[in-house]
Design an enzyme around this catalytic site. Sequence first.
Site, mmCIF file in Angstrom:
data_model
loop_
_atom_site.group_PDB
_atom_site.id
_atom_site.type_symbol
_atom_site.label_atom_id
_atom_site.label_comp_id
_atom_site.label_asym_id
_atom_site.label_seq_id
_atom_site.Cartn_x
_atom_site.Cartn_y
_atom_site.Cartn_z
ATOM 1 N N GLU A 126 3.012 8.899 6.292
ATOM 2 C CA GLU A 126 4.040 7.883 6.536
ATOM 3 C C GLU A 126 5.437 8.492 6.559
ATOM 4 O O GLU A 126 6.402 7.877 6.113
ATOM 5 C CB GLU A 126 3.946 6.734 5.522
ATOM 6 N N HIS A 178 3.849 5.031 -3.371
ATOM 7 C CA HIS A 178 2.780 5.845 -3.952
ATOM 8 C C HIS A 178 3.425 6.946 -4.779
ATOM 9 O O HIS A 178 4.550 7.371 -4.491
ATOM 10 C CB HIS A 178 1.925 6.520 -2.870
#
Length: 558
Positions: free
Chosen positions: A50, A323
């Site tokens: 990402e 995350h």
Amino acid sequence: MEDLPEEINLVTLNCWGLKYISKLRRERLSEIGRQLAIADPKPHIVALQECWTQEDYKSIRRQTRFILPYAKFYHSAALGGGLAILSRWPIEESTMYRYPLNGRPTAFWRGDWYVGKGVACATIRYGPAAKQVIEVFNTHTHAPYEGGKPNDSYLCHRTAQSWEIAKLLRGAAERGHLVIAMGDFNMIPMSLEHQLVTALAPVRDTWRVIHPDSSVGPADHPAEMARRRPVPTAEFNIQENGAASDGPYNTWRWTKAQQKLLGPGKPPVPIAPDTPDRRGKRLDYIFAGSGDIHALGGGWVVKRVRVGMMMRHPEFGCSLSDHFAIESTLAFHPLRETQPSPPPPPLAAKSASDATASNRDSSPTAATATVLPSDEPRPPTPAEPKTESALHNGAYLQLQSPTPSSDHDPDNPATGPIPAASQIRSFLNPSPDALPPTAYDEILSLIRSYTAREQAQLRWRAAHFFLAVLVTVACLVGVWFSPHNYVSFVLVLVSSLGLTAGTVDGLLALLFFRSELKALKEFEWEVRNAKGALVRGGAAGWDGRAVGEDGEEEWGED
């Protein structure tokens, strides 16, 4: 080339860098680059997911260029795969492998199909020898939008993606290279997708090597509830379970009211370590092989793992991503050739059992057999340093240095991490039936269920196209006989919009759904072929006959 490394430090991180969507994207990814540059120990290979924009990638590159001078940003599909690999050593080759099954264009608000998710592959050389090569695979699989429920229509996608990356890992291992797979796999430990990777490729989940009794999902997941463990604390989930996602330490999982407490000039908001954590889970993984043990004179083993990148942004007080990172260190465990044992004493001086052992040990095979030290150290004698017992495997080998003692019991993983000798032994003596036939049946059931769904979608969208054509013709006839202009306008508008929508559905039926069904046929063939080889005892090659639930063969379409 610089001296050969004794350790390799690995980092994988989902950066949450979606353009126009992720909050404080530029500031967070810039800080990620700064933290990588000052990390201790220094990372050698970093896999990012990402990281969607060149702007963010270049920002990270500028800050890490002195410790990670080599890097590759991977391009895929219309919007890009969001994958990047940074390395201390040169990248000799790279490939972007797109998954055959990866989302649907009709779910445009999710975007998985438009970013062309796949595997970013890089071949990295860390030494001059032929086998001193690392093949790195960085991936971000399809997101579990439907929560991984039994009727999750995307479960077939993630299963197929695990199958595909396992094939890539297996091929790299067969070339004798050190295999490393990192990324956001969007699966929980010991799930079917997880088992496919570890069973079909000679790699280990590095977290479970060090924490073999770690959780298999969030506290309320059925698989974890079946273990009858208490609800973990936030600290336990980080230290033992590797729950880098959805835990209370991550500010992006807080409520909006809690997030308002963060910002420039505001005091930090601490989280108590004993906070119950029901949602924390592990979606990010580092899988690693051992390399060619015989060619390298040893193998790479897992030394340590941890959850990293937990610091907050120094100005905004937020977590650097939604995350945390997973960090793992591989250490090279050398082997050396030892001299054959001296001849045994005369048989008359021994008991019958000792004589039998002496005959076995003094045979020509034993004098030159390959052994790998086991986890059971034998007591040292004054004339010999402490060594470990071993398994036979071709040339007599033993550890260069003794493995630290461990109380690990293979039948009771809660006793501690897997010792280095056991790690190497598992690669030299892999289990041939690690994936049971029932797992193949489960995959085939998924394929059949998803195929039926897509066939129904194809028929419905094709019917919509032909219906739109009929409606358009009817509207044009109505225009011809319409007495008023405004009626004609409405009919033309309806026909135009209807034909446009019908044409889109017609193209989807003709192009996307047909290509997806063909990809499903390929996937099904491979699974049936693998199951057939297992049932037949390793004989490869499926001749068009499907293996049924009871092990009997039935004719099917090739």
